[in-house]
Write an enzyme that holds these catalytic residues in place. Structure first.
Site, PDB file in Angstrom:
ATOM      1  N   GLU A 196       0.823  -1.214   0.000  1.00  0.00           N
ATOM      2  CA  GLU A 196       0.000   0.000   0.000  1.00  0.00           C
ATOM      3  C   GLU A 196       0.859   1.266   0.000  1.00  0.00           C
ATOM      4  O   GLU A 196       0.617   2.203   0.771  1.00  0.00           O
ATOM      5  CB  GLU A 196      -0.951  -0.013   1.207  1.00  0.00           C
ATOM      6  CG  GLU A 196      -1.938  -1.179   1.175  1.00  0.00           C
ATOM      7  CD  GLU A 196      -2.983  -1.111   2.275  1.00  0.00           C
ATOM      8  OE1 GLU A 196      -2.785  -0.350   3.236  1.00  0.00           O
ATOM      9  OE2 GLU A 196      -3.992  -1.821   2.177  1.00  0.00           O
ATOM     10  N   GLU A 267      -6.794  -7.661  -1.265  1.00  0.00           N
ATOM     11  CA  GLU A 267      -7.427  -7.590   0.055  1.00  0.00           C
ATOM     12  C   GLU A 267      -8.901  -7.233  -0.081  1.00  0.00           C
ATOM     13  O   GLU A 267      -9.246  -6.085  -0.346  1.00  0.00           O
ATOM     14  CB  GLU A 267      -6.740  -6.558   0.968  1.00  0.00           C
ATOM     15  CG  GLU A 267      -5.382  -6.970   1.472  1.00  0.00           C
ATOM     16  CD  GLU A 267      -4.834  -6.019   2.539  1.00  0.00           C
ATOM     17  OE1 GLU A 267      -5.644  -5.247   3.113  1.00  0.00           O
ATOM     18  OE2 GLU A 267      -3.619  -6.050   2.787  1.00  0.00           O
TER      19      GLU A 267
END
Length: 844
Positions: A196, A267
């Site tokens: 991320e 995710e």
């Protein structure tokens, strides 16, 4: 030129045959080798494994958050739930707790974990970090990294890159040595470097761009034969595949940044992680199923559930304020038990998508928009009858009728129906036909004999030798060796400084950057204060009685884990930052820099290891008499709870602290931090069976707060023996009725009809029908009540079908429940709600 003799021709022919045979043998060897060593490539459609396109259903399971004894059951249940891939982070700080000393044993045995996945015929995605976040202390980065001179994390910094490269090569070389990459015949098909990064890249400007390019080149240069992803990083440099994180990537993901890259979802958050002080939060399985079906209908071919099994933050591994229980609302709960219907409904979704596999991977996508809230997405393979359709209703309040290829389909509110042959509905994301369960915490008879607690109270350091002019920063003081750091100072007050006005009060004011603290003034306990996950800073303020002459202040700074996210993680600070005395006639007395501070790391009990059998003997224990001050150690013995079910300790009556069983760190507890509903965020704390012996298990608790009630603590057995079903008569029959043969979707049973299924776990059987209603019942599993409409024979029908059986199937229709052919509420669409109790046969 002379012609060759016959003998020479014969010899030449023999050599040709011999060489041909050798080539054929070599070719067979190469083919055999190719089937073992799987090449993994990709294009704009999907990953391609050993020449085959795949639909990948993955789930995150983190090896340090459970035990090696639990791994086989968790992985097997994941496979039975329809997963073909397991995703895990690699936790740098558990593998290299001390610089240069790597550990891959016990709960950190990554190789063993991956080989168990391989044994189950599943793939692995390895998310390497170095930073992982994961609500794990320090985002997985080892503490010692903070103290490397000149270091800045996650940027174009020489020191950070050197240590990162050493770590990355150590882990990947170990995987290669064990032949775990698909290119070697192993299960690892995909890797991830960094995590991320778009959330922090702007803070580092050009250095951030340089760093992410460096990280990409590092893993690509190792030529391991697998693709690499960078999640939540849309401008991931080639050849990295940019992937999506979030709840609704079918709508929020802008797509791959190159046409030759597939759409991957790394995710899909199955719930929300919890922090102390949180109210309960859940994500419905209907919402998860809708989001997955939508993603696959829009060219997605890989989804990963984060988490599929969350597990437990044992010891001190959770990030700041994060509870010991992690992602408990996942398809497999903290104890590895199937959380229904989340587990079963997603399993049915995977079955439905598998029926669509051929058109999804080889067909041409098309889209129609028949109405404001409706949408049709379908895939057809040219020249064949292979076709799959997704009919979507985005209206959240009402069902919608969609006409598709001459047939009308009623689609439930905010749902997607899946038609693997473009005509037969086999699954709807909002209609759950899998069974439900309710979790029970049953008080153990064997473990809960009367506890004889002994106690040891930490000595209060009155005046440590002053070694700093300000309170030392708490992360740097503790160095992740403990949650606790002491601060002491002394200061003199003369008569003229004391308040002149009668009844005027003086106050100590402590401003802290987090996470919690306790304070004592002239030997008297003042109390404690704390921040929260969202607002870590707080001010502790209490009245004090000053005396003429020397006064003493003692503070205990308390951590709840290191931070796990954001830029410049190495420069995050916490602990008391400003201390002052208010109400003096001479004005505010700032103690922060006006007097020396003494510091001490940790508790005496920690230093002596009194949470272990060996350490117990190093201090003098007293019998607990019903009341104790704060900073007290409690110890007792208990027998293991009966049965083989999961076990937990319920920390009712306690405040805040740490738990150990037989020397193993169970985790942090915090009962006194109440959520807005006035409840403790977490009550039960998981004790893995591998931590336990049959008898005389040592329980040690370090409790920070005074006047707690350890006698209320009890041990519980955890099961999901309350099993339910909740099925509407207008639902789509289970996808288990269908299979695909070539281009045709065919029924595998003679009668495709709607049924409700109830199934006990293990060898248990249905012992009691606790509730049954065919009508309009209300509530959820464990809490059903009758509505205004109910078939009187409902309970008798269920008892006839189910009592004494491990599994039963009930037809959901009027003829089953309205045997007198009377319908007292004809205009009501009926629902069957059932709740049964499972138990072991007494004969066994």
């Amino acid at each position: 030129m002379r012609k060759p003799s016959l003998d020479r021709w014969v010899l030449a022919a023999f050599l040709v045959v011999l060489l041909s045979s050798s080539c054929a043998f070599a070719s067979k060897k190469e083919v055999k080798k190719k089937t073992n060593n799987k090449e993994v490539t990709y294009d704009g459609t999907s990953l391609i494994i050993d020449g085959k396109r795949e639909l990948l259903y993955s789930g995150s399971i983190h090896y340090p958050r459970s035990t090696p004894e639990m791994w086989p059951s968790i992985i097997e249940r994941a496979k039975q739930g329809g997963l073909n891939t397991i995703q895990t982070y690699v936790f740098w700080n558990v593998h290299e707790l001390e610089q240069g000393k790597f550990n891959f044993s016990g709960r950190t045995d990554l190789v063993k974990f991956i080989k168990l996945i391989e044994k189950n015929g599943m793939y692995v995605t390895l998310r390497l970090g170095p930073f992982i976040q994961a609500e794990w202390t320090h985002g997985g980065l080892p503490y010692w990294l903070r103290e490397v001179p000149g270091i800045f994390f996650r940027t174009d910094n020489k020191e950070f890159k050197e240590h990162t490269e050493r770590y990355v090569r150590t882990v990947l070389d170990k995987m290669k040595e064990e032949k775990l990459f698909a290119s070697q015949g192993g299960p690892i098909i995909l890797g991830q470097i960094e995590n991320e990064y778009s959330a922090v890249q702007r803070a580092y400007k050009q250095d951030g761009i340089n760093y992410i390019k460096w990280a990409s080149k590092l893993v690509d240069s190792m030529k391991l034969g697998i693709p690499w992803v960078m999640c939540k990083h849309n401008d991931a440099p080639d050849p990295m595949i940019n992937a999506c994180n979030g709840r609704h990537c079918g709508d929020t993901f802008p797509g791959p940044n190159k046409e030759n890259k597939p759409s991957l979802w790394t995710e899909n958050w199955t719930t929300q992680f919890r922090v102390f002080g949180d109210s309960p939060v859940k994500r419905s399985v209907e919402d998860i199923a809708f989001s997955v079906a939508r993603f696959f209908s829009k060219n997605g071919t890989h989804v990963n559930y984060y988490m599929y099994h969350g597990g437990t933050n044992f010891g001190r591994n959770g990030a700041h304020y994060v509870t010991t229980r992690y992602y408990d609302d996942a398809p497999l709960d903290e104890y590895g038990l199937e959380r229904e219907p989340k587990y079963g409904h997603l399993k049915h979704l995977h079955n439905a998508l598998n029926l669509c596999k051929k058109p999804l991977l080889w067909g041409q996508p098309r889209t129609e928009k028949p109405g404001k809230d409706t949408e049709i997405r379908y895939y057809e393979e040219p020249g064949t009858k292979s076709c799959a359709a997704f009919l979507a209703n985005n209206n959240t309040e009402a069902a919608e009728t969609i006409k598709f290829r001459g047939k009308e389909y009623v689609i439930a509110p905010r749902s997607i129906s899946i038609l693997p042959d473009c005509k037969t509905v086999v699954y709807n994301t909002a209609q759950i036909v899998s069974h439900h369960t309710s979790r029970n915490f049953m008080k153990s008879k064997k473990a809960n004999k009367k506890f004889d607690f002994n106690v040891f109270t930490e000595p209060l350091p009155n005046k440590l030798k002053g070694d700093s002019y300000i309170p030392v920063e708490l992360y740097g003081l503790t160095k992740d060796k403990t949650d606790y750091g002491w601060y002491t100072t002394s200061f003199k007050i003369n008569k003229n400084q004391l308040p002149k006005k009668k009844g005027a009060k003086t106050t100590v004011r402590i401003a802290s950057l987090g996470h919690a603290l306790h304070a004592w003034f002239n030997g008297e306990y003042l109390g404690n204060g704390h921040g929260s996950h969202d607002e870590k800073s707080f001010v502790f303020q209490e009245p004090v009685t000053l005396k003429e002459g020397e006064n003493h202040l003692v503070m205990l700074g308390v951590l709840t884990g290191f931070p796990d996210s954001g830029a410049y993680l190495e420069h995050r600070y916490t602990g008391p930052r400003s201390v002052s005395i208010l109400g003096l006639s001479s004005g505010v007395l700032d103690l922060t820099e006006s007097s020396k501070w003494g510091n001490k790391v940790g508790m005496e009990g920690e230093r002596l290891g009194i949470h272990t059998e060996e350490g117990l003997k190093k201090v003098k224990w007293q019998k607990f008499t019903g009341k104790a001050p704060g900073l007290t150690w409690y110890q007792t013995y208990f027998d293991a709870p009966e049965s083989e079910s999961a076990a937990a300790v319920r920390m009712s009556g306690m405040g805040k602290g740490l738990i150990w069983v037989n020397g193993e760190g169970v985790g942090r507890y915090w009962m006194s931090f109440l959520n807005p509903l006035g409840q403790s965020t977490q009550i039960e704390y998981h004790i893995p069976r591998s931590f336990l012996k049959p008898k005389k298990n040592l329980l040690v608790i370090f409790e920070e707060e005074p006047n707690v009630k350890p006698e209320i603590i009890d041990f519980v057995i955890v099961n999901r023996d309350t099993v339910c079903s909740y099925v509407g008569e207008d639902y789509t029959p289970s996808v288990r009725h269908w299979t695909r043969k070539q281009d045709q979707v065919q029924a595998i049973t003679d009668n495709v009809s709607l049924t409700a299924t109830l199934k006990c776990s293990g060898n248990k059987k249905i012992s009691e029908v606790e509730f049954a209603s065919f009508g309009n019942p209300i509530g959820t599993c464990g809490n059903f009540t009758l509505g205004t409409c109910n078939a009187p024979v409902s309970k008798q029908v269920i008892e006839k079908h189910c009592l004494g059986k491990g599994e039963c199937v009930i037809p959901v229709n009027k003829s089953t429940f309205q045997q007198d052919k009377k319908d007292s509420c004809k205009n009501v669409v009926k629902t069957l709600a059932v709740q049964v109790k499972c138990a072991r046969d007494k004969k066994n």
